[in-house]
Motif scaffolding. Structure first.
Motif, short mmCIF file in Angstrom:
data_model
loop_
_atom_site.label_atom_id
_atom_site.label_comp_id
_atom_site.label_asym_id
_atom_site.label_seq_id
_atom_site.Cartn_x
_atom_site.Cartn_y
_atom_site.Cartn_z
N THR A 51 -3.44 3.30 -4.26
CA THR A 51 -3.76 3.00 -2.85
C THR A 51 -4.97 3.78 -2.40
O THR A 51 -5.91 3.23 -1.79
N ASN A 102 -8.44 3.02 -4.22
CA ASN A 102 -9.04 1.71 -3.98
C ASN A 102 -9.21 1.36 -2.51
O ASN A 102 -9.69 0.26 -2.20
N ASN A 103 -8.81 2.26 -1.63
CA ASN A 103 -8.93 2.02 -0.19
C ASN A 103 -9.52 3.26 0.47
O ASN A 103 -8.78 4.18 0.82
N ASP A 124 -14.53 -4.29 5.71
CA ASP A 124 -13.66 -5.24 5.04
C ASP A 124 -13.99 -5.32 3.55
O ASP A 124 -13.08 -5.38 2.70
N ASP A 125 -15.27 -5.32 3.21
CA ASP A 125 -15.69 -5.35 1.81
C ASP A 125 -15.12 -4.18 1.01
O ASP A 125 -14.85 -4.29 -0.18
N LYS A 126 -14.95 -3.04 1.69
CA LYS A 126 -14.50 -1.82 1.02
C LYS A 126 -13.00 -1.59 1.16
O LYS A 126 -12.47 -0.60 0.65
N SER A 127 -12.31 -2.49 1.89
CA SER A 127 -10.86 -2.35 2.09
C SER A 127 -10.50 -0.98 2.66
O SER A 127 -9.67 -0.24 2.14
N ILE A 177 -7.35 -1.60 7.34
CA ILE A 177 -5.92 -1.75 7.07
C ILE A 177 -5.21 -0.57 7.73
O ILE A 177 -5.40 0.59 7.34
N TYR A 197 0.84 -1.20 0.00
CA TYR A 197 0.00 0.00 0.00
C TYR A 197 0.88 1.26 0.00
O TYR A 197 0.99 1.95 1.00
N ASP A 200 -3.55 -5.64 8.80
CA ASP A 200 -4.90 -5.78 8.24
C ASP A 200 -5.73 -6.50 9.30
O ASP A 200 -5.58 -7.70 9.51
#
Length: 321
Positions: A165, A168-169, A132-135, A90, A77, A85
Protein backbone atom coordinates in the motif's frame (compact mmCIF):
# COMPACT_ATOMS: atom_id res chain seq x y z
CA UNK A 1 2.40 23.38 13.30
CA UNK A 2 -0.20 21.42 15.22
CA UNK A 3 0.67 18.26 17.12
CA UNK A 4 4.29 18.95 16.39
CA UNK A 5 5.99 16.07 18.15
CA UNK A 6 3.55 13.55 16.69
CA UNK A 7 4.20 14.89 13.20
CA UNK A 8 7.93 14.43 13.52
CA UNK A 9 7.45 10.74 14.18
CA UNK A 10 5.65 9.99 10.96
CA UNK A 11 6.28 12.81 8.48
CA UNK A 12 10.00 12.16 8.50
CA UNK A 13 9.48 8.46 7.89
CA UNK A 14 7.01 8.94 5.07
CA UNK A 15 9.10 11.58 3.35
CA UNK A 16 11.95 9.08 3.38
CA UNK A 17 9.62 6.55 1.76
CA UNK A 18 8.72 8.69 -1.20
CA UNK A 19 12.17 10.20 -1.52
CA UNK A 20 14.10 6.94 -1.50
CA UNK A 21 11.74 4.92 -3.63
CA UNK A 22 9.78 1.75 -3.28
CA UNK A 23 7.92 -0.82 -5.33
CA UNK A 24 5.93 -0.02 -8.46
CA UNK A 25 5.11 3.64 -8.95
CA UNK A 26 5.23 4.42 -5.24
CA UNK A 27 8.11 6.03 -3.43
CA UNK A 28 8.12 8.79 -6.02
CA UNK A 29 10.93 11.24 -6.36
CA UNK A 30 9.99 14.91 -6.75
CA UNK A 31 10.53 16.24 -10.29
CA UNK A 32 14.03 17.32 -11.24
CA UNK A 33 14.11 21.07 -11.56
CA UNK A 34 17.78 21.92 -11.64
CA UNK A 35 18.66 25.20 -9.99
CA UNK A 36 20.63 25.59 -6.79
CA UNK A 37 20.47 22.67 -4.35
CA UNK A 38 19.59 23.52 -0.78
CA UNK A 39 22.69 23.57 1.37
CA UNK A 40 23.08 21.82 4.71
CA UNK A 41 22.46 25.14 6.41
CA UNK A 42 19.17 25.58 4.54
CA UNK A 43 20.30 28.87 3.02
CA UNK A 44 20.75 30.02 -0.55
CA UNK A 45 22.11 32.94 -2.50
CA UNK A 46 19.02 34.42 -4.15
CA UNK A 47 21.13 36.72 -6.31
CA UNK A 48 21.99 33.73 -8.51
CA UNK A 49 18.32 32.80 -9.08
CA UNK A 50 16.27 33.69 -12.14
CA UNK A 51 12.53 34.30 -12.35
CA UNK A 52 10.35 31.17 -12.56
CA UNK A 53 7.63 32.23 -14.98
CA UNK A 54 4.51 30.15 -15.55
CA UNK A 55 1.67 30.27 -18.07
CA UNK A 56 -1.56 31.58 -16.58
CA UNK A 57 -4.36 29.04 -16.18
CA UNK A 58 -7.58 29.01 -18.16
CA UNK A 59 -9.89 30.65 -15.63
CA UNK A 60 -12.90 30.24 -17.93
CA UNK A 61 -12.38 26.48 -17.69
CA UNK A 62 -15.57 24.85 -16.46
CA UNK A 63 -15.98 21.39 -14.95
CA UNK A 64 -18.27 20.36 -12.16
CA UNK A 65 -17.06 18.10 -9.37
CA UNK A 66 -18.57 14.69 -8.79
CA UNK A 67 -20.74 14.32 -5.71
CA UNK A 68 -19.18 12.51 -2.78
CA UNK A 69 -20.18 8.98 -1.92
CA UNK A 70 -19.92 7.25 1.43
CA UNK A 71 -16.74 5.28 2.19
CA UNK A 72 -16.44 1.81 0.68
CA UNK A 73 -15.73 -1.00 3.14
CA UNK A 74 -12.77 -2.79 1.61
CA UNK A 75 -9.33 -4.25 2.34
CA UNK A 76 -7.97 -2.96 -0.97
CA UNK A 77 -5.48 -0.71 0.84
CA UNK A 78 -4.33 -2.54 3.98
CA UNK A 79 -4.21 -1.73 6.84
CA UNK A 80 -7.12 0.58 6.06
CA UNK A 81 -10.59 -0.98 5.90
CA UNK A 82 -12.57 1.85 4.33
CA UNK A 83 -11.86 4.45 1.66
CA UNK A 84 -13.21 7.13 -0.65
CA UNK A 85 -11.37 7.51 -3.97
CA UNK A 86 -12.14 11.09 -4.92
CA UNK A 87 -10.65 13.41 -7.57
CA UNK A 88 -7.02 12.34 -7.26
CA UNK A 89 -6.75 11.30 -3.60
CA UNK A 90 -7.60 8.01 -1.91
CA UNK A 91 -8.90 8.83 1.60
CA UNK A 92 -8.32 5.64 3.59
CA UNK A 93 -9.34 5.11 7.21
CA UNK A 94 -8.29 2.60 9.85
CA UNK A 95 -10.86 0.25 11.37
CA UNK A 96 -11.38 2.49 14.40
CA UNK A 97 -11.97 5.63 12.33
CA UNK A 98 -15.62 6.53 11.79
CA UNK A 99 -16.97 6.52 8.25
CA UNK A 100 -18.47 9.93 8.95
CA UNK A 101 -15.03 11.38 9.65
CA UNK A 102 -13.55 9.93 6.45
CA UNK A 103 -16.45 11.48 4.56
CA UNK A 104 -15.92 14.90 6.15
CA UNK A 105 -12.20 14.88 5.35
CA UNK A 106 -13.01 14.13 1.70
CA UNK A 107 -15.72 16.80 1.83
CA UNK A 108 -13.10 19.33 2.94
CA UNK A 109 -10.92 18.41 -0.04
CA UNK A 110 -13.89 18.73 -2.40
CA UNK A 111 -14.50 22.24 -1.10
CA UNK A 112 -10.85 23.18 -1.73
CA UNK A 113 -11.20 22.06 -5.34
CA UNK A 114 -14.20 24.36 -5.80
CA UNK A 115 -17.11 22.59 -4.13
CA UNK A 116 -20.53 22.99 -5.70
CA UNK A 117 -19.20 25.85 -7.85
CA UNK A 118 -16.95 23.46 -9.75
CA UNK A 119 -13.23 23.72 -10.43
CA UNK A 120 -11.61 27.15 -10.23
CA UNK A 121 -9.43 26.79 -13.35
CA UNK A 122 -7.59 24.40 -15.64
CA UNK A 123 -4.89 24.19 -12.97
CA UNK A 124 -7.35 22.46 -10.64
CA UNK A 125 -7.90 19.78 -13.27
CA UNK A 126 -4.12 19.46 -13.68
CA UNK A 127 -3.75 19.00 -9.91
CA UNK A 128 -6.35 16.24 -9.85
CA UNK A 129 -4.86 14.46 -12.85
CA UNK A 130 -1.32 14.54 -11.45
CA UNK A 131 -2.36 13.09 -8.11
CA UNK A 132 -4.68 10.57 -9.73
CA UNK A 133 -1.85 9.33 -11.97
CA UNK A 134 0.24 8.67 -8.86
CA UNK A 135 -2.59 7.14 -6.77
CA UNK A 136 -1.96 9.55 -3.88
CA UNK A 137 -3.05 8.28 -0.48
CA UNK A 138 -4.34 10.31 2.46
CA UNK A 139 -4.07 8.12 5.56
CA UNK A 140 -6.61 8.61 8.35
CA UNK A 141 -6.16 7.19 11.86
CA UNK A 142 -7.92 7.49 15.20
CA UNK A 143 -6.24 9.56 17.90
CA UNK A 144 -2.46 9.78 17.88
CA UNK A 145 0.06 7.94 15.74
CA UNK A 146 1.68 6.57 18.90
CA UNK A 147 -1.62 4.89 19.82
CA UNK A 148 -0.78 2.30 17.17
CA UNK A 149 1.94 0.33 18.91
CA UNK A 150 2.75 -3.25 19.84
CA UNK A 151 0.57 -5.62 17.85
CA UNK A 152 -1.07 -2.60 16.20
CA UNK A 153 2.15 -0.89 15.07
CA UNK A 154 2.18 0.10 11.43
CA UNK A 155 4.28 -2.56 9.74
CA UNK A 156 4.02 -5.55 7.41
CA UNK A 157 4.09 -8.03 10.28
CA UNK A 158 0.92 -6.68 11.87
CA UNK A 159 -0.78 -5.72 8.62
CA UNK A 160 0.06 -7.95 5.64
CA UNK A 161 -0.04 -5.75 2.55
CA UNK A 162 1.08 -2.66 4.46
CA UNK A 163 4.30 -2.32 2.46
CA UNK A 164 2.54 -2.69 -0.87
CA UNK A 165 0.00 0.00 0.00
CA UNK A 166 2.63 2.51 1.03
CA UNK A 167 5.13 1.66 -1.70
CA UNK A 168 2.55 2.15 -4.44
CA UNK A 169 0.52 5.04 -3.03
CA UNK A 170 2.60 8.16 -2.28
CA UNK A 171 1.63 9.83 1.00
CA UNK A 172 2.91 12.57 3.26
CA UNK A 173 1.38 12.32 6.73
CA UNK A 174 -1.74 11.18 8.53
CA UNK A 175 -4.91 12.91 9.66
CA UNK A 176 -6.04 11.85 13.13
CA UNK A 177 -9.70 11.72 14.13
CA UNK A 178 -9.80 13.38 17.53
CA UNK A 179 -11.08 11.53 20.56
CA UNK A 180 -14.37 12.78 22.04
CA UNK A 181 -12.71 14.71 24.88
CA UNK A 182 -10.38 16.71 22.61
CA UNK A 183 -12.08 18.20 19.54
CA UNK A 184 -10.57 21.68 19.80
CA UNK A 185 -7.73 21.02 17.36
CA UNK A 186 -9.62 18.85 14.88
CA UNK A 187 -10.17 21.52 12.26
CA UNK A 188 -6.47 22.41 12.15
CA UNK A 189 -5.48 18.74 12.05
CA UNK A 190 -7.57 18.24 8.92
CA UNK A 191 -6.80 21.38 6.91
CA UNK A 192 -3.06 21.32 7.69
CA UNK A 193 -2.50 17.76 6.61
CA UNK A 194 -4.69 17.95 3.51
CA UNK A 195 -2.64 20.97 2.44
CA UNK A 196 0.59 19.04 3.07
CA UNK A 197 -0.65 16.32 0.73
CA UNK A 198 -1.76 18.80 -1.93
CA UNK A 199 1.39 20.92 -1.90
CA UNK A 200 3.97 18.13 -1.57
CA UNK A 201 2.33 15.64 -3.97
CA UNK A 202 0.41 18.06 -6.19
CA UNK A 203 1.83 21.58 -6.44
CA UNK A 204 5.33 20.14 -6.57
CA UNK A 205 4.45 18.54 -9.90
CA UNK A 206 2.28 21.25 -11.45
CA UNK A 207 4.75 24.00 -10.55
CA UNK A 208 8.10 22.14 -10.35
CA UNK A 209 10.15 25.34 -10.26
CA UNK A 210 7.87 27.37 -8.03
CA UNK A 211 7.17 24.63 -5.45
CA UNK A 212 10.37 22.60 -5.50
CA UNK A 213 11.36 21.27 -2.09
CA UNK A 214 14.97 20.68 -3.20
CA UNK A 215 15.81 23.79 -5.24
CA UNK A 216 16.91 26.85 -3.27
CA UNK A 217 15.85 29.06 -6.21
CA UNK A 218 12.22 27.90 -6.16
CA UNK A 219 9.66 30.57 -5.35
CA UNK A 220 8.39 28.75 -2.27
CA UNK A 221 11.91 28.41 -0.89
CA UNK A 222 12.78 32.07 -1.49
CA UNK A 223 9.48 33.17 0.07
CA UNK A 224 10.20 31.00 3.08
CA UNK A 225 13.69 32.47 3.44
CA UNK A 226 12.21 35.97 3.38
CA UNK A 227 9.79 35.00 6.16
CA UNK A 228 12.62 33.52 8.23
CA UNK A 229 15.02 36.43 7.74
CA UNK A 230 12.31 38.99 8.54
CA UNK A 231 11.49 37.15 11.76
CA UNK A 232 7.95 35.98 10.90
CA UNK A 233 8.67 32.26 10.49
CA UNK A 234 10.64 30.65 13.31
CA UNK A 235 11.94 27.19 12.43
CA UNK A 236 13.88 26.60 15.65
CA UNK A 237 11.34 24.01 16.83
CA UNK A 238 12.60 21.75 14.02
CA UNK A 239 16.22 21.81 15.19
CA UNK A 240 16.05 18.22 16.41
CA UNK A 241 15.86 16.98 12.79
CA UNK A 242 18.36 19.48 11.41
CA UNK A 243 21.12 16.88 11.20
CA UNK A 244 19.26 15.31 8.25
CA UNK A 245 19.35 18.23 5.83
CA UNK A 246 17.05 16.60 3.24
CA UNK A 247 14.23 15.84 5.67
CA UNK A 248 14.72 19.14 7.50
CA UNK A 249 14.60 21.11 4.24
CA UNK A 250 11.42 19.40 3.08
CA UNK A 251 9.58 19.79 6.38
CA UNK A 252 10.29 23.49 6.90
CA UNK A 253 9.16 24.26 3.33
CA UNK A 254 6.07 22.06 3.73
CA UNK A 255 5.08 23.82 6.93
CA UNK A 256 5.76 27.24 5.43
CA UNK A 257 3.46 26.50 2.49
CA UNK A 258 0.68 25.61 4.94
CA UNK A 259 1.10 28.86 6.88
CA UNK A 260 1.25 30.92 3.68
CA UNK A 261 -1.95 29.41 2.28
CA UNK A 262 -4.16 29.70 5.38
CA UNK A 263 -2.89 33.25 5.90
CA UNK A 264 -3.62 34.13 2.27
CA UNK A 265 -7.12 32.75 2.71
CA UNK A 266 -7.48 35.00 5.77
CA UNK A 267 -8.64 32.10 7.95
CA UNK A 268 -5.47 31.79 10.02
CA UNK A 269 -6.62 34.31 12.62
CA UNK A 270 -9.78 32.25 13.19
CA UNK A 271 -8.22 28.79 13.20
CA UNK A 272 -4.86 29.44 14.87
CA UNK A 273 -4.73 32.96 16.32
CA UNK A 274 -1.91 32.08 18.74
CA UNK A 275 0.71 30.45 16.52
CA UNK A 276 3.72 32.37 17.85
CA UNK A 277 6.60 31.92 17.80
CA UNK A 278 6.46 29.69 14.71
CA UNK A 279 4.31 31.99 12.55
CA UNK A 280 3.40 35.55 13.47
CA UNK A 281 1.57 36.88 10.40
CA UNK A 282 -2.15 36.84 11.13
CA UNK A 283 -3.94 38.16 8.04
CA UNK A 284 -3.77 38.37 4.27
CA UNK A 285 -3.23 42.11 4.41
CA UNK A 286 -0.31 41.67 6.83
CA UNK A 287 1.24 39.07 4.56
CA UNK A 288 0.92 41.40 1.57
CA UNK A 289 2.76 44.21 3.36
CA UNK A 290 5.25 42.20 5.43
CA UNK A 291 6.06 39.28 3.13
CA UNK A 292 5.73 40.35 -0.53
CA UNK A 293 7.22 37.11 -1.87
CA UNK A 294 4.68 35.01 0.03
CA UNK A 295 1.85 37.24 -1.15
CA UNK A 296 3.04 37.05 -4.76
CA UNK A 297 3.33 33.25 -4.67
CA UNK A 298 -0.15 32.94 -3.20
CA UNK A 299 -1.61 35.27 -5.83
CA UNK A 300 0.19 33.57 -8.72
CA UNK A 301 -0.67 30.00 -7.79
CA UNK A 302 -2.96 29.19 -4.86
CA UNK A 303 -5.60 31.77 -5.70
CA UNK A 304 -6.33 30.21 -9.09
CA UNK A 305 -6.17 26.55 -8.12
CA UNK A 306 -7.79 26.17 -4.68
CA UNK A 307 -10.95 27.69 -3.26
CA UNK A 308 -10.86 29.46 0.09
CA UNK A 309 -12.91 27.05 2.24
CA UNK A 310 -13.74 29.80 4.80
CA UNK A 311 -13.56 29.36 8.55
CA UNK A 312 -17.33 29.03 8.73
CA UNK A 313 -17.39 26.01 6.41
CA UNK A 314 -14.50 24.25 8.17
CA UNK A 315 -15.90 24.83 11.66
CA UNK A 316 -19.31 23.58 10.56
CA UNK A 317 -17.69 20.24 9.73
CA UNK A 318 -15.28 20.20 12.67
CA UNK A 319 -16.69 22.20 15.59
CA UNK A 320 -14.38 22.82 18.50
CA UNK A 321 -16.79 21.43 21.09
Amino acid sequence: MTKLKKSYLFISLIIILFSCGGGGDGGIEPPSDGGNPISNSGSSNSSTCTANNITAPNISFSRSLDPLTQPISSNQYPPYDKFIDYEGIIFAGMDDVSSDFVYKVAQTYRELLGGDDGMKSSWTADLINKMDDKSVLQRIIYGEYDDYSGDRAFDERNYPGFDNTHDNNPNVDVIGESKPNDKSGQVNEVIEHILHTITVLGFNYIFPEKYSYTNACSDVYLAMQEAISEGYYDVSSYDDIKNDSEIYGRIIVQEFAYWMIITGWDIKKDLLPNSAPEWTVNSASEMQSLLPLSHALYEETVKDILKNPTSEFLLSLFPRS
